[in-house]
Scaffold this active site. Structure first.
Site, PDB file in Angstrom:
ATOM      1  N   CYS A 187      -2.389   8.027   4.749  1.00  0.00           N
ATOM      2  CA  CYS A 187      -2.384   7.684   3.320  1.00  0.00           C
ATOM      3  C   CYS A 187      -3.698   8.077   2.668  1.00  0.00           C
ATOM      4  CB  CYS A 187      -2.089   6.204   3.123  1.00  0.00           C
ATOM      5  SG  CYS A 187      -2.853   5.147   4.333  1.00  0.00           S
ATOM      6  N   GLU A 210       0.897  -1.159   0.000  1.00  0.00           N
ATOM      7  CA  GLU A 210       0.000   0.000   0.000  1.00  0.00           C
ATOM      8  C   GLU A 210       0.929   1.200   0.000  1.00  0.00           C
ATOM      9  OE1 GLU A 210      -1.325   3.052   1.793  1.00  0.00           O
ATOM     10  OE2 GLU A 210      -2.213   1.799   3.371  1.00  0.00           O
TER      11      GLU A 210
END
Lengths: 526, 526
Positions: free
Chosen positions: B302, B265
Site C-alpha cells: 500500500c 486502510e
C-alpha cells in the site's frame, strides 16, 4: 454596542438575503430587534474560502501566539460588559446569576485552552531516534506530532448561549488545535451570538491573524447548516443539540466525497441508581439533592437526571414522598424557547398518558409564557423493559422517571438495556460497595462519566472531564466536548521520517525547543 | 499440523455450510487443500456472543496478564515452525525470506504491544484532585482512564498473510486495548489463517482467558463480513484492503442502530517529489532506489511509489532513462492472486491506452501464471490536472506514473490536487530546502507520513509511525494502523467523579499502583 443583524465573514459584516430571524424573549413573548437576515450558499462559500486560506498560516502559529489569541478573546468578551448579560438574559429567559456564571465559565474555558496550548500535550510528540547499526536493517529517524485537521464548523445549542455557543467549548478547542472556525449561530440567541462574534473578530484583528480564522453565519439549519457541513473545505464538525439534528449532520458528513468526523453531543437521560443502603439511610437528603439537580435551570441540561433506578419497597416509597413534596414546591420556570416548551409539554403528556406510568408529583404552574411545571413519574422495571419508547424518552426539561425494580437481577437488566449516556450516577453508602462493583462494568460500557454521591448537572471544565459517551449520547464515544481533552478531536498525527533538521517543525527539532512532554523510544519524558 | 478447514469459534473448530473456498498457489495455479467451507450468519452470531461474554472479563485483565497473553501468541506462532512459512509461501507466491521476515515482524509487533500494555500510556490517566475550598464552588475529585471499546471485527488484506492478517497489527492492537477479536479470514490464505488462528486459540487457553477473546471465521465477505460488521456486539472494525471494500464496510457501520468506527486502510499512490537540485546531482542513484522500491514484492504494498512528480527538463529525462533501464531489467514476479494480477493488467492497460500517457519502459515478461511485468509511464502536469481518473488511479503492483511539471506553480498545483495519501516523499538536497519548505504544508495536509531521501515501502513498527492519512488513504485520518499508537483506535475515555477508593479501577487508585504516567492537574508526571 448597537447590534446590526449581519453575518460576520472574516473581518466584514455582511447582509444576508434569506428569511429574517428575530429572537423572542421567552419570558414575555416579545420579539427582539434587530432582525437577522439569513445567509445562503454564497455566504457559506465565502466563509469557507476565507477559513481555508487562513488554515496553513493559523495552524503553524506558535503555541504562545495561539494562547495569547485565546486569552484576547476572553478579554474581549469581558469587555462587552453588561450588554452581553442583558441580551443573553432576554434571549434565553435565564436569570442573571446563571448568565454571569456562564460568562465566567466561557472565559475560563478559553484561558484553560490557552494553558493547554502552551503545555503542548496536544502535540503528542514522539521521537524514535535512528538506529544505524541495528540488524538486520537500520532504523531511520522517525518523529511524530499532531497537526490541525482543518476548518471546523460549529453548531451550538439553545441552552448555553455562551459556554456552548459562538466562543464555547467547540470553538475554543478548535482554535486551540489550530483550526479556523465557522460558527452557524443558533436562531434562539442571535444577538448574543453577534456580540460574542464581534469580540472574536476584534481578537483576530488585535492578534494580527488572517481574517478567515473566524466567521459567524446566520440562517436556516437546512440551508446554511447543511451547506456548511457539505463544503469540502470544512474538515470536522462540532455540534450540540438534538438527536435528529446531530444524525442529520452525520449523514451529510458521511456522504461527502471526503467523509469527515462529526462530534455531535445529542441525547442522554443520565440514569441515577439509588443503592439500597444509601436509600434507607438518607433517602430524604438524596430526594432533596435530586430535585435540586432536576429543577436547576428548568432542567434544561443535557446532564439532567431524567431516570432514577432503585429497588421497590418502603425506602423507595419514602424517597418518592419526599421528592414528590419537593417537586410540588418547585416554582414554574421560563423555558428557553417556545419550541422547547412545546416539546417539554409533549414529553410530560406522554408519561401522563402512559398506562404503565404513574404521576408522583407536578411542580407549580406558572402564569407567564413558556413556563414549565416540573414532573416526577414512576413506573415498574417490568413496564420499562417492556416498552422501548420508555427507554428512549428524553424529555428535555425538569421531568424524571423513577423505575422501581423487583430484584437485583431486574435492576441489572434495566441498566443493561440503557442506551449510551453522558453520565451514570450512584447514590451509595459503604455497605452498597459490592452492588456498586457489580454495576460498574455495565455503567462503564454505557456512560462517559460515572459519579458517586453527587449529581450529574454541573460539568467541571478540567483535564479529566469526559462530557461524552456511547451513541446516542454522542456520535463518537472516543472523545469529550468539555475539558482539555476536547482539543484532540481536531488533530491528527503526522510522522516525519529522516527529515533534515531545517525542515522539521519546531515541536520536533533536536533539543526540544518548545519544552514539551515527549515519548522517546516509548519512554515518557515529562 | 494437519489443516482441518474449519472455522474457529472460541475453543471449538466448527464446520460451515456455505460455499467452500480453496486457496490457489498463484505461482502454479494449483488448488490447495483443504477446502474451507464458509460459515454464515449463525457462526457470526456465535462468535460475537462469545466475544461479548468475554469482554467485561478480558478488558479488566491486568496489564501484566494481557502482556503475557500477547507474548504467548508470538511464541505459539513461532512454535508452528516451517509449516507456517511453507503454507504462506504456497498461498501467496511470496519468497521464503519475505515470509520469514514477515513472521518476525508479526511476532515483534505482538511483543511491542506487550511492552506498550505494561507501560500504560494507553490508559491516558488523568487526575484532577478535589479542591474543597475553591470559590465560588468546590471541585470534586475527578479521574480519567481509557477503557476498551468492545469486540472488534478484523479484516486483513491479501498482501501480508501474517503481519496484517489473523494475528497482525489490527488484532494485536485490539487485544492490547482489551478488546476481544473476531477475524474474518482473507480467502487468499485460509491455511495460513488457520495455522495462526490455532496458535491464538492455544494462547487463549494457556493464559486461562475466556474463550470468546478470539474467533476466526471463513466465508464470503458479502455474507459473513457484512453480518459481522452489522452485529450489535461488535464495537469497531479494523480493515486493510481495497477502497470499494472499505467504503462498503463504512456504509454498513454507519447504518447500524449504533454506528461504530471503521478503521479502513484503503488506497494510496504515495507521491514522490524529485526536487531539482537532488535530481540534477544524483538522478541515477535516485532512479536506482526508486525502481528498487517500485518492484519490491511485485509492488504489492500500500506504500508502493505509484506517482513521481518533478520538473520537466534534462535532469528528469536522464532520470527516466536510468529508471527505464532498471525497469526493463526487472524480472517478472508472481502476484498474490489471479484477481490481483488481472486488476494489475487492467491498470497498466489503462495507462498504455491513455492519449496523454507515454510508456517509458516495461519489465521482463514472465512465463508462469499470474506473473507481472513492471511498468513505468510518464505524463505532463497539464494532462494529469486535466483528467480526474489519472489522479485517482491506484494500480496495485509495480507500476508508476511520472508527472512532468512545466513550472513550480504547476508542481504545487499537482501536489494540491492529490487525494489523501499514506505517504509523501521528498528527494532533496540542501539546496532544495526552500522548495521543500514551500511544499511541506500541502504534504502535511495530504499524507500521514512524510519522508526525505528514502522510499515509502518499509514501514517501521515503532511509536512515532503513522500508517494512516486523510481519506481515501484511510477512513479516519486521526489514527494509525501500524505502530504503538494503533492501540488508541480501540479505546475510549471514562471519567470517574468522587468515587470511593474501593470502587476506583486499579489504574486510578491513590498512590498510582500501576506506576503509569499521569496528567495531574494538567501537569505531566512521567
Amino acid at each position: 454596542m448597537a447590534l446590526e443583524g449581519k453575518l460576520l465573514i472574516g473581518q466584514r459584516a455582511v447582509s444576508g438575503n434569506a428569511n429574517p430571524i428575530n429572537a423572542i424573549n421567552p419570558a414575555t413573548g416579545e420579539t427582539l430587534e434587530p432582525a437577522y437576515v439569513g445567509g445562503g450558499k454564497e455566504e457559506v462559500a465565502q466563509a469557507c474560502e476565507l477559513a481555508w486560506s487562513a488554515f496553513d498560516t493559523y495552524r503553524e502559529t506558535s503555541p504562545e501566539e495561539r494562547a495569547v489569541f485565546l486569552e484576547t478573546i476572553a478579554s474581549e468578551i469581558e469587555a462587552i460588559g453588561d450588554d452581553l448579560i442583558e441580551r443573553a438574559m432576554a434571549e434565553s429567559g435565564l436569570p442573571r446569576p446563571r448568565m454571569e456564571g456562564e460568562r465566567g465559565r466561557t472565559c475560563g474555558q478559553l484561558r484553560l485552552f490557552a494553558s493547554v496550548v502552551r503545555a503542548g500535550e496536544w502535540l503528542d510528540v514522539r521521537v524514535d531516534p535512528a538506529l544505524p547499526d541495528r540488524e538486520p536493517m537500520p532504523r531511520l529517524d522517525l518523529r511524530q506530532r499532531h497537526v490541525a485537521l482543518g476548518p471546523v464548523a460549529v453548531f451550538g445549542p439553545s441552552n448555553f448561549p455562551l459556554a456552548f455557543s459562538v466562543a464555547g467549548g467547540d470553538t475554543a478547542s478548535s482554535l486551540a488545535a489550530g483550526c479556523p472556525v465557522v460558527v452557524k449561530a443558533h436562531s434562539a440567541h442571535p444577538g448574543t451570538s453577534e456580540l460574542v462574534g464581534r469580540a472574536l473578530q476584534k481578537a483576530v484583528k488585535a492578534c494580527g491573524l488572517p481574517e478567515g480564522v473566524f466567521s459567524l453565519l446566520f440562517g436556516s439549519g437546512r440551508e446554511v447548516g447543511a451547506a456548511l457541513v457539505a463544503d469540502p473545505r470544512i474538515k470536522a464538525v462540532g455540534f450540540t443539540g438534538s438527536r435528529s439534528g446531530g444524525t442529520a449532520l452525520m449523514t451529510i458528513a458521511q456522504n461527502r466525497a471526503e467523509p469527515i468526523p462529526v462530534y455531535a453531543e445529542m441525547s442522554s437521560i443520565n440514569p441515577v441508581f439509588l443503592l439500597p443502603e444509601a436509600l434507607k439511610a438518607r433517602g430524604d437528603k438524596i430526594a432533596e439533592g435530586f430535585v435540586g439537580s432536576l429543577t436547576m435551570g428548568a432542567g434544561q441540561f443535557c446532564t439532567n437526571p431524567g431516570l432514577v433506578i432503585a429497588h421497590e419497597g418502603t425506602s423507595l416509597d419514602a424517597f418518592l414522598d419526599a421528592a414528590g413534596e419537593a417537586v410540588k414546591e418547585s416554582p414554574a420556570q421560563t423555558m428557553l424557547t417556545p419550541g422547547t416548551h412545546e416539546a417539554y409539554q409533549e414529553g410530560v403528556a406522554y408519561y401522563a398518558g402512559h398506562d404503565g406510568v404513574r404521576e408522583v408529583a407536578r411542580g407549580q404552574a406558572g402564569s407567564g409564557t413558556n413556563q414549565c411545571q416540573a414532573g416526577l413519574f414512576v413506573t415498574t422495571a417490568a413496564d420499562f423493559l417492556g416498552d422501548e419508547t420508555l427507554q428512549r424518552q428524553e424529555v428535555f426539561g425538569a421531568c424524571s422517571l423513577v423505575v422501581a425494580c423487583a430484584s437485583n437481577d431486574e435492576l441489572q437488566r434495566v441498566a443493561e438495556r440503557l442506551e449510551g449516556q453522558l453520565t451514570a450516577t450512584l447514590q451509595m453508602d459503604d455497605a452498597d460497595l459490592d452492588m456498586a462493583r457489580s454495576l460498574l462494568p455495565t455503567l462503564e460500557r454505557k456512560a462517559g462519566r460515572i459519579l458517586a454521591n453527587g449529581w450529574p448537572t454541573g460539568v467541571e471544565v478540567c483535564h479529566s472531564m469526559v462530557h461524552g459517551g456511547p451513541y446516542p449520547a454522542t456520535s463518537d464515544s472516543r472523545t469529550t466536548s468539555v475539558g482539555s481533552a476536547a482539543i484532540f478531536r481536531f488533530l491528527r498525527p503526522v510522522c516525519y521520517q529522516a527529515l533534515p533538521e531545517g525542515l522539521l517543525p519546531e515541536a520536533l527539532k533536536d533539543g526540544n525547543p518548545l519544552g514539551v512532554s515527549r515519548l522517546v523510544d516509548g519512554k515518557r519524558e515529562a
